[in-house]
Design an enzyme around this catalytic site. Structure first.
Site, short mmCIF file in Angstrom:
data_model
loop_
_atom_site.label_atom_id
_atom_site.label_comp_id
_atom_site.label_asym_id
_atom_site.label_seq_id
_atom_site.Cartn_x
_atom_site.Cartn_y
_atom_site.Cartn_z
CB SER A 144 -30.49 22.12 9.53
OG SER A 144 -30.80 21.29 8.42
CE1 TYR A 159 -25.22 22.70 7.91
CE2 TYR A 159 -27.03 21.14 7.69
CZ TYR A 159 -26.57 22.44 7.74
OH TYR A 159 -27.46 23.48 7.63
P1 NAP Z 1 -25.06 30.76 2.67
O1 NAP Z 1 -25.91 31.22 1.53
O2 NAP Z 1 -23.87 29.91 2.39
O3 NAP Z 1 -24.64 32.01 3.58
C1 NAP Z 1 -23.88 31.77 4.72
C2 NAP Z 1 -23.69 33.05 5.48
O4 NAP Z 1 -22.97 32.74 6.68
C3 NAP Z 1 -22.89 34.08 4.71
O5 NAP Z 1 -23.48 35.35 4.91
C4 NAP Z 1 -21.51 34.00 5.34
O6 NAP Z 1 -20.82 35.24 5.41
C5 NAP Z 1 -21.83 33.58 6.74
N1 NAP Z 1 -20.72 32.88 7.39
C6 NAP Z 1 -20.18 31.68 7.08
N2 NAP Z 1 -19.17 31.39 7.91
C7 NAP Z 1 -19.08 32.44 8.77
C8 NAP Z 1 -18.23 32.74 9.85
N3 NAP Z 1 -17.25 31.91 10.23
N4 NAP Z 1 -18.42 33.91 10.52
C9 NAP Z 1 -19.39 34.78 10.15
N5 NAP Z 1 -20.22 34.54 9.11
C10 NAP Z 1 -20.06 33.39 8.44
O7 NAP Z 1 -25.94 29.89 3.69
P2 NAP Z 1 -27.51 29.91 4.02
O8 NAP Z 1 -28.17 28.85 3.22
O9 NAP Z 1 -28.04 31.29 4.01
O10 NAP Z 1 -27.44 29.35 5.53
C11 NAP Z 1 -27.67 30.17 6.67
C12 NAP Z 1 -27.89 29.25 7.86
O11 NAP Z 1 -29.02 28.41 7.61
C13 NAP Z 1 -26.73 28.29 8.14
O12 NAP Z 1 -26.59 28.14 9.55
C14 NAP Z 1 -27.18 26.98 7.52
O13 NAP Z 1 -26.57 25.88 8.10
C15 NAP Z 1 -28.68 27.04 7.80
N6 NAP Z 1 -29.53 26.21 6.94
C16 NAP Z 1 -29.64 26.45 5.60
C17 NAP Z 1 -30.51 25.65 4.84
C18 NAP Z 1 -30.70 25.86 3.35
O14 NAP Z 1 -31.37 25.00 2.74
N7 NAP Z 1 -30.18 26.91 2.76
C19 NAP Z 1 -31.24 24.63 5.45
C20 NAP Z 1 -31.10 24.43 6.83
C21 NAP Z 1 -30.26 25.23 7.56
P3 NAP Z 1 -20.10 35.94 4.11
O15 NAP Z 1 -21.24 36.49 3.27
O16 NAP Z 1 -19.25 37.03 4.65
O17 NAP Z 1 -19.32 34.86 3.44
#
Ligand code: NAP
Length: 261
Positions: A144, A159
């Site tokens: 991130s 985080y």
């Molecule tokens: P999201 O929409 O909340 O989706 C999170 C995903 O991770 C879901 O598919 C969830 O599975 C899975 N997950 C959570 N805990 C888990 C666990 N213990 N074991 C296996 N799977 C797990 O989040 P996102 O925005 O797509 O984020 C994806 C990644 O990008 C993360 O690492 C986040 O920190 C990073 N990120 C996001 C942003 C942003 O702006 N969105 C920015 C920087 C970094 P389920 O579907 O089964 O619940």
């Protein structure tokens, strides 16, 4: 021996929603077989697998909490048995946790680290025997821009610290694995529209949040999951064999911290 997209088997943790779903779609569109990992949403994983099958691709859904090393190991074995040896791992599963020094509580931080950091370690260790045997692998970690400590989003310092650890591990794992033909890189997304960011907000509140981030990007908008998936597919490509130990910010160009140096 040359490697082709159609020979690839990818495991994408947290692959059913948000960034992970776009990453699965992008890798499947290139021709890779994709294992969609999920933990709480089998419905989302099944829908994505059906979509990939309908488009003529190969995909399966696999359940495991990435914080559980034994479950992750069993999942990797299942993927290898059903799709073939895993050649691409995308460590995308992650959770957010808001806390200040005042509201900090150990259990919340422990779970945050167990998923964001330990999960990355467990999944990487689980795919290593196969990648080493093949002398080939592509590992892409999702970090991130918060990790650069320059994006001052209130309440996300813990985080941010987990993602800083992911950046360090990316470079150190690359160092350990380069001799085996395995590259390790990270994509550091900026503010991107997913359940993690948009979820829980009213449409009006989301509009204001989106505008506040869009104005800080050179490109004048927040990210879409496809923007991140594009960078992941680049690192995961067979042709990217001379690119390793890199952390690439994909954030539309932040006007407040250009280059995140
Ligand atoms: P999201 O929409 O909340 O989706 C999170 C995903 O991770 C879901 O598919 C969830 O599975 C899975 N997950 C959570 N805990 C888990 C666990 N213990 N074991 C296996 N799977 C797990 O989040 P996102 O925005 O797509 O984020 C994806 C990644 O990008 C993360 O690492 C986040 O920190 C990073 N990120 C996001 C942003 C942003 O702006 N969105 C920015 C920087 C970094 P389920 O579907 O089964 O619940």
């Amino acid at each position: 021996m040359p490697h082709h997209w159609t020979d690839q088997v990818a495991l994408v943790t947290g692959g059913a929603r948000g960034l992970g779903r776009a990453i699965c779609r992008a890798l499947a569109a290139k021709g890779a077989a994709v294992a969609v990992n999920y933990t709480s949403r089998p419905d989302a994983a099944a829908a994505l697998v059906a979509e990939i099958h309908a488009a003529g691709g190969r995909a399966i859904a696999v359940r495991a909490d990435v914080a559980d090393a034994a479950a992750v190991e069993a999942m990797a074995a299942q993927v290898a048995a059903e799709l073939g040896p895993i050649s691409i791992l995308v460590n995308n599963a992650g959770i957010a946790w808001s806390a200040t020094l005042e509201s900090f509580e150990p259990a919340g931080f422990a779970r945050l680290r167990a998923v964001n950091v330990d999960g990355t370690i467990h999944a990487t260790r689980a795919v290593l025997p196969g990648m080493k045997a093949a002398g080939y692998g592509r590992i892409v970690n999702i970090s991130s821009v918060a990790a650069f400590a320059t994006s001052g989003f209130p309440g996300n310092h813990f985080y941010a610290s987990t993602k800083a650890e992911v950046n360090v591990l990316t470079r150190r794992f690359a160092l350990e694995l380069g001799a085996h033909g395995i590259t390790v890189n990270a994509v550091a997304p900026g503010f991107t529209r997913t359940d993690m960011t948009e979820g829980g907000h009213s449409p009006e509140a989301w509009k204001a949040i989106e505008a506040s981030f869009a104005v800080r990007a050179i490109t004048g908008r927040v990210g879409e999951p496809e923007d991140i998936a594009n960078a992941v597919a680049f690192f995961a490509a067979p042709d990217s064999s001379w690119i390793t130990a890199q952390v690439l910010a994909v954030d539309g160009g932040r006007t407040d911290f250009i280059g995140h140096g």
